[in-house]
Design a protein around this motif. Structure first.
Motif, PDB file in Angstrom:
ATOM      1  N   PHE A  26     -15.493  -2.355  -4.730  1.00  0.00           N
ATOM      2  CA  PHE A  26     -15.379  -1.009  -5.300  1.00  0.00           C
ATOM      3  C   PHE A  26     -15.022  -1.067  -6.774  1.00  0.00           C
ATOM      4  O   PHE A  26     -15.525  -0.298  -7.583  1.00  0.00           O
ATOM      5  CB  PHE A  26     -14.329  -0.183  -4.531  1.00  0.00           C
ATOM      6  N   TYR A  27     -14.138  -2.003  -7.083  1.00  0.00           N
ATOM      7  CA  TYR A  27     -13.728  -2.153  -8.477  1.00  0.00           C
ATOM      8  C   TYR A  27     -14.932  -2.585  -9.321  1.00  0.00           C
ATOM      9  O   TYR A  27     -15.153  -2.090 -10.423  1.00  0.00           O
ATOM     10  CB  TYR A  27     -12.614  -3.187  -8.546  1.00  0.00           C
TER      11      TYR A  27
ATOM     12  N   TRP B 165     -17.251   0.165 -10.130  1.00  0.00           N
ATOM     13  CA  TRP B 165     -16.710   1.001 -11.194  1.00  0.00           C
ATOM     14  C   TRP B 165     -16.944   0.344 -12.547  1.00  0.00           C
ATOM     15  O   TRP B 165     -17.367   0.992 -13.501  1.00  0.00           O
ATOM     16  CB  TRP B 165     -15.217   1.231 -10.979  1.00  0.00           C
TER      17      TRP B 165
ATOM     18  N   ARG C 297       0.808  -1.211   0.000  1.00  0.00           N
ATOM     19  CA  ARG C 297       0.000   0.000   0.000  1.00  0.00           C
ATOM     20  C   ARG C 297       0.845   1.268   0.000  1.00  0.00           C
ATOM     21  O   ARG C 297       0.324   2.359   0.137  1.00  0.00           O
ATOM     22  CB  ARG C 297      -0.928   0.040   1.217  1.00  0.00           C
TER      23      ARG C 297
ATOM     24  N   TYR D 277      -5.805  -3.566  -2.609  1.00  0.00           N
ATOM     25  CA  TYR D 277      -6.520  -2.383  -3.076  1.00  0.00           C
ATOM     26  C   TYR D 277      -5.716  -1.559  -4.065  1.00  0.00           C
ATOM     27  O   TYR D 277      -6.230  -1.108  -5.076  1.00  0.00           O
ATOM     28  CB  TYR D 277      -6.927  -1.515  -1.881  1.00  0.00           C
ATOM     29  N   SER D 278      -4.444  -1.388  -3.777  1.00  0.00           N
ATOM     30  CA  SER D 278      -3.624  -0.556  -4.658  1.00  0.00           C
ATOM     31  C   SER D 278      -3.452  -1.182  -6.035  1.00  0.00           C
ATOM     32  O   SER D 278      -3.355  -0.467  -7.031  1.00  0.00           O
ATOM     33  CB  SER D 278      -2.246  -0.312  -4.037  1.00  0.00           C
TER      34      SER D 278
ATOM     35  N   SER E  20     -11.987  -4.163  -1.665  1.00  0.00           N
ATOM     36  CA  SER E  20     -11.286  -3.828  -2.910  1.00  0.00           C
ATOM     37  C   SER E  20     -12.082  -4.254  -4.133  1.00  0.00           C
ATOM     38  O   SER E  20     -12.350  -3.459  -5.029  1.00  0.00           O
ATOM     39  CB  SER E  20      -9.930  -4.509  -2.990  1.00  0.00           C
TER      40      SER E  20
ATOM     41  N   PHE F 186       2.016   4.177  -1.281  1.00  0.00           N
ATOM     42  CA  PHE F 186       1.656   4.908  -2.504  1.00  0.00           C
ATOM     43  C   PHE F 186       2.843   5.656  -3.111  1.00  0.00           C
ATOM     44  O   PHE F 186       2.862   5.936  -4.303  1.00  0.00           O
ATOM     45  CB  PHE F 186       0.464   5.852  -2.271  1.00  0.00           C
TER      46      PHE F 186
ATOM     47  N   SER G  68      -7.323  -0.190 -12.635  1.00  0.00           N
ATOM     48  CA  SER G  68      -8.385   0.681 -13.159  1.00  0.00           C
ATOM     49  C   SER G  68      -7.808   1.744 -14.085  1.00  0.00           C
ATOM     50  O   SER G  68      -8.497   2.250 -14.963  1.00  0.00           O
ATOM     51  CB  SER G  68      -9.148   1.353 -12.016  1.00  0.00           C
ATOM     52  N   THR G  69      -6.539   2.104 -13.885  1.00  0.00           N
ATOM     53  CA  THR G  69      -5.948   3.129 -14.754  1.00  0.00           C
ATOM     54  C   THR G  69      -5.371   2.508 -16.020  1.00  0.00           C
ATOM     55  O   THR G  69      -5.291   3.158 -17.061  1.00  0.00           O
ATOM     56  CB  THR G  69      -4.822   3.897 -14.029  1.00  0.00           C
TER      57      THR G  69
ATOM     58  N   TRP H 112      -5.697  -3.153  -7.543  1.00  0.00           N
ATOM     59  CA  TRP H 112      -6.964  -2.937  -8.243  1.00  0.00           C
ATOM     60  C   TRP H 112      -7.014  -1.507  -8.766  1.00  0.00           C
ATOM     61  O   TRP H 112      -7.440  -1.269  -9.891  1.00  0.00           O
ATOM     62  CB  TRP H 112      -8.161  -3.164  -7.307  1.00  0.00           C
ATOM     63  N   HIS H 113      -6.548  -0.584  -7.944  1.00  0.00           N
ATOM     64  CA  HIS H 113      -6.552   0.815  -8.367  1.00  0.00           C
ATOM     65  C   HIS H 113      -5.703   0.982  -9.621  1.00  0.00           C
ATOM     66  O   HIS H 113      -6.122   1.608 -10.597  1.00  0.00           O
ATOM     67  CB  HIS H 113      -6.020   1.723  -7.257  1.00  0.00           C
TER      68      HIS H 113
END
Lengths: 568, 372
Positions: free
Chosen positions: A245-246, A249, A141, A178-179, A242, A143, A185-186, A181-182
């Motif tokens: 939320f994904y 989206w 995590r 979570y990170s 995680s 960042f 998403s990008t 998955w984030h």
């Protein structure tokens, strides 16, 4: 400031520590002062590098020193050959690694590493990625590390596919990431973009970049694969947010176009009301009123003078302009900023007129999730329901089911939705106030849909445990409102958007407009918004605490002088 | 039933120890332990935490306002005689560069001396808290120093010689412009674009585009937009609802900064204030929030820590108090959620701004927008 756990020590240990700290402090101060003197004198030598290194090792957040170090390095670039510079920068990277080992979350260190990587004559991007891998394996995590990785990928041209595979590996080994998955998403919209939409009616340029706009959406084929991946994740661990939320989206949908949703004109009051799809400041968006081909100079007013942005605006026409019921008039309201407009024809013999896209037509209340893929939504609903049978107390399941139901058939699933909300409030009681609010919102949406279906202007929603009022901009045309037996504690100022809530005299039908509030209205202030409803005649406050206050009648008469029929 | 009994038993342990906290901040103002040495460059922010903390506790009478005001002004980087350093003006974190002490201009030219955007922000706040009228702040210089920090993409550096750039410094810049009642110090439109670009797929804000979202950055984004008066222009109703939802989901007992991370006292303010600005704080559970914050209270030395059984520090002590203030803890002053100073200090600012404008003109409200 990092959390430090308390450790008990003996008095002697304390003293030893103190002496050690004292010594360290002296060395630190000496080095710092030497450093500043050098910098002030414009000295950029090896000793300077040594000194700054010493200081930064113990305090990597001393930003000025990193700046000084960059100056030294830049200077050395001018007086050494390329091989030497390469070696110097490689040494810098090693130094930074040791700094990061001590404090992997220092802005200064990561920023400097980024700077160095960009200046290195022969960068070794594989090494940088490997550093990120190691750092992330210790703390997935972090960042700072993720951000640095993104920079490396960008600068070195690592293919998006490769990074997507990287997230596959991380997620595959641990769904609760979570990170990752984030990051995914990008990457996904870059690799599998959705085909560009046909141009919108208004021809708007896209709003500024964000993952919510359709330019960041993912193509259908890939979406289906992603649904499968995400389902694996939340079936494996339904309590990890995680994946949920994904998933939300993935199912999401682009914003609808901005537009004028309703124009209403009253012949008798010689007034025009305009409703927008979002709050605007009519004074600054180029709002233009054309009447029978002639632009009108009017003063637009927000329904509540306190707010400069509002979804509903009103203006008065010059007296006599449209008052003759024998005449037909054509109005157009232009929202020049958005190249959008709406027409409204006021026919002979009619005292009012409007033009509106209904919430039903706009699929306004179904726009949370993507609607064009009904079959997909059906199958997703089925899957999540399966999980819910296995995990009846899981809040993410319940929430997702509610959302999918609203996307598919808000009215058809109303009963089940209410039941699920009740369960949700039980299993996640900490947020029960939020769920009540959300449920209120959905019930109001359903009532609006039913009202439109029945083609009436009566908004009646009683005994539904409503805790909040919203979508009042959709109620511009409503003449009757019934909010009895709910849990409303006050009326929001937005109530003033109900511009048609009034009595009109002099017409064939004497329409009685009233408000029936059996809630928890207890103070005068709670009723303040009604003062903005111009001709409210009847108010039924029976059952509300305010009726118990002394002098209630007189005070209410003062606040609402037009009300002739007050029931307490 | 059992729950009620437990609450009575725990009552003694979770009471709020106001006096300890006052003393904690008093000590902060005097001497800091050695482990804080790395924060020397940002000392002014620590002063802010202590002062604003005492303000929230309604205990500013324990400080010598005049002395502190002088010290803060001594950190102002003032223009030199020829104004050649105008782009470097603002407030510095402390005297660590070695500039000779002075509270008056003209400034001394030093190649490595400059303001730092977060120090300018906390410096101005601290002055307001102490009741100063900002008359010795060189506004022209501060705004000039601020303007050069903004990049093409709308974000800000912290210092003119460069640093990392992100949404935190946009918040500092917006606060500075708001307090000085002068938005010439930044390009609002570009800042809004950067903020929008930082909106993440799961509906909160990252430090910048493509970055993972976080309670602190979300606060910076929303508070900045509120201060600029552009909240509803920049974000649609749907986006606002989703942001509310993300924030509400951060509560576990207290609040976490990101999903799947442990709760931390400071987020009771960062996320709590964001929800307050979005008119949704009433949907959180006040009791659980309070219990968590108080579990991080240090009963001996005062202050709050990020977690239970950890050392307290000024940042968490201050934000813990703000978190309690948001839920209406008695004896605590109310905090302005966007500016992060007490409402009392904010009213002082409003009065100052009225006199600057020369007439009784209305001040910028916090929520100008009519929400659905």
């Amino acid at each position: 400031q990092h959390g430090r756990v308390k450790v008990k020590t003996t008095a002697q240990q304390e003293e030893e520590k103190r002496k050690e700290r004292e010594k360290k402090l002296q060395i630190y101060v000496a080095a710092r002062d030497a450093c500043f003197t050098k910098r002030k004198d414009g000295v950029f030598d090896d000793e300077a590098l040594q000194l700054t290194q010493q200081l930064l090792s113990s305090n990597p957040d001393f930003a000025t020193l990193w700046n000084y170090r960059r100056e030294i390095l830049l200077h050395l670039e001018t007086v050494r050959n390329q091989d030497e510079v390469q070696k110097i920068y490689e040494a810098e990277l090693s130094f930074l690694e040791s700094c990061l080992k001590v404090n992997p979350k220092s802005y200064g260190s990561w920023h400097h590493r980024g700077w160095v990587s960009a200046r290195l004559p022969r960068p070794d991007w594989a090494r940088e990625l490997s550093l990120c891998d190691r750092c992330l394996s210790l703390d997935d995590r972090n960042f700072h590390c993720w951000d640095y990785r993104r920079m490396v990928v960008k600068m070195s041209g690592v293919p998006v596919k490769q990074e997507l595979d990287f997230t596959d590996r991380l997620i595959g080994s641990n769904f609760s990431n979570y990170s990752s998955w984030h990051y995914r998403s990008t990457l996904l919209p870059l690799l599998h973009p959705q085909a560009p939409d046909t141009p919108s009616q208004c021809g708007n340029p896209p709003p500024s970049a964000s993952p919510q706009t359709h330019f960041h959406r993912v193509c259908e084929e890939q979406l289906l694969k992603e649904y499968e991946l995400v389902q694996n994740a939340f079936f494996t661990d339904p309590n990890d947010q995680s994946a949920w939320f994904y998933y939300r989206w993935l199912l999401g949908r682009a914003e609808r176009d901005e537009m004028i949703s309703c124009v209403y004109v009253s012949r008798e009051e010689e007034r025009v009301a305009v409703a927008f799809s979002r709050p605007v400041n009519a004074q600054s968006v180029g709002l233009l009123l054309i009447l029978d081909g002639q632009p009108q100079r009017v003063e637009w007013q927000s329904v509540h003078p306190h707010f400069k942005n509002s979804p509903v605006w009103i203006c008065s026409l010059p007296p006599g302009t449209i008052s003759d019921v024998a005449n037909e008039h054509n109005l157009t309201v232009h929202w020049t900023e958005k190249h959008s407009h709406r027409d409204c024809a006021l026919y002979t013999g009619r005292s009012e007129s409007w033009c509106r896209d209904t919430a039903t037509d706009l699929e306004l209340f179904r726009s949370e999730l993507s609607v064009e893929k009904t079959s997909v939504l059906q199958s997703e609903l089925q899957s999540v329901r399966q999980l819910q049978e296995l995990e009846p107390l899981n809040k993410w399941c319940l929430l997702t089911i509610i959302l999918l139901m609203r996307a598919l058939d808000p009215l058809g699933y109303e009963k089940e939705t209410l039941a699920h909300f009740q369960t949700l409030k039980d299993v996640d009681s900490m947020r029960s106030a939020y769920y009540s609010d959300l449920c209120s919102k959905f019930m109001i949406e359903n009532t609006i849909l039913k009202m439109e279906y029945a083609e009436v202007r009566v908004f009646s929603i009683s005994d539904r445990k409503l805790t909040t009022l919203c979508h009042l901009d959709q109620l511009l045309l409503v003449t009757h409102i019934n909010l009895s037996s709910n849990q409303l504690q006050q009326l929001p100022p937005q109530f003033a958007m109900l511009q048609c809530l009034e009595v009109r005299i002099g017409t064939l039908f004497f329409l009685l407009f009233f408000i029936n509030l059996n809630s928890e209205i207890s103070t005068l202030a709670d009723l303040q918004p009604l003062a903005s409803c111009p001709k409210l005649k009847r108010l039924d406050l029976r059952g509300n605490p305010i009726t118990q206050t002394t002098n209630a009648e007189a005070e209410l008469a003062g606040l609402l002088p037009s009300v002739t029929d007050l029931l307490l | 039933m059992a729950e009620e009994e437990n609450q009575f038993e725990e009552c003694e342990q979770i009471d709020f120890l106001k006096d300890r906290h006052v003393r904690f901040f008093q000590r902060t103002l005097q001497v800091l332990p050695e482990r804080y040495a790395s924060l020397e460059t940002t000392r002014l922010t620590i002063l802010f935490f202590a002062l604003s903390g005492l303000d929230v506790l309604d205990a500013l009478d324990v400080v010598d306002s005049d002395v502190l005001i002088e010290w803060i002004y001594s950190q102002q980087v003032l223009p030199t005689q020829d104004k050649s350093n105008l782009n470097r003006c603002g407030f510095r974190g402390s005297s660590h560069i070695g500039i000779p002490y002075s509270t008056k201009g003209p400034g001394v030219l030093h190649p490595y001396d400059s303001g730092h955007v977060a120090m300018t922000y906390t410096g101005l706040c601290s002055l307001l808290i102490l009741g100063d009228d900002l008359s010795r702040v060189n506004k022209e210089a501060v705004l000039a120093g601020l303007k050069v920090l903004q990049l093409e993409d709308g974000s800000f550096y912290a210092v003119p010689e460069g640093s990392e750039n992100d949404i935190r410094f946009i918040y500092c810049a917006a606060s500075i412009c708001y307090m000085l009642d002068d938005w010439s110090g930044m390009d609002i439109q570009k800042a809004i674009e950067y903020i929008r670009g930082s909106l993440s797929y799961d509906n909160a804000f990252g430090q910048g585009a493509g970055k993972e979202c976080h309670g602190g950055w979300t606060y910076c984004a929303i508070a900045s937009l509120c201060l600029m008066g552009r909240l509803e222009e920049a974000l649609s109703q749907r986006e606002l609802n989703r942001i509310r939802r993300w924030c509400i989901m951060r509560q576990q007992s207290g609040f976490q900064g990101r999903p799947n991370k442990p709760v931390d006292t400071c987020y009771s303010f960062w996320v709590g204030a964001t929800l307050e600005l979005l008119d949704a704080f009433q949907f959180t559970n006040f009791e659980k929030n309070r219990s968590f914050i108080l579990s991080t209270q240090d009963r001996l030395v005062g202050g709050f820590a990020k977690w239970p059984d950890s050392h307290p520090d000024p940042l968490h002590a201050y934000l813990g108090l703000c978190g309690l203030s948001l839920i209406g803890e008695p004896d605590l002053r109310k905090v302005h959620p966007a500016l992060n100073i007490t409402q009392r200090a904010f009213q002082h600012l409003q009065q100052l701004q009225q006199t600057w404008r020369g007439n009784g003109g209305s001040c910028i409200g916090q929520q100008d927008d009519l929400q659905h």
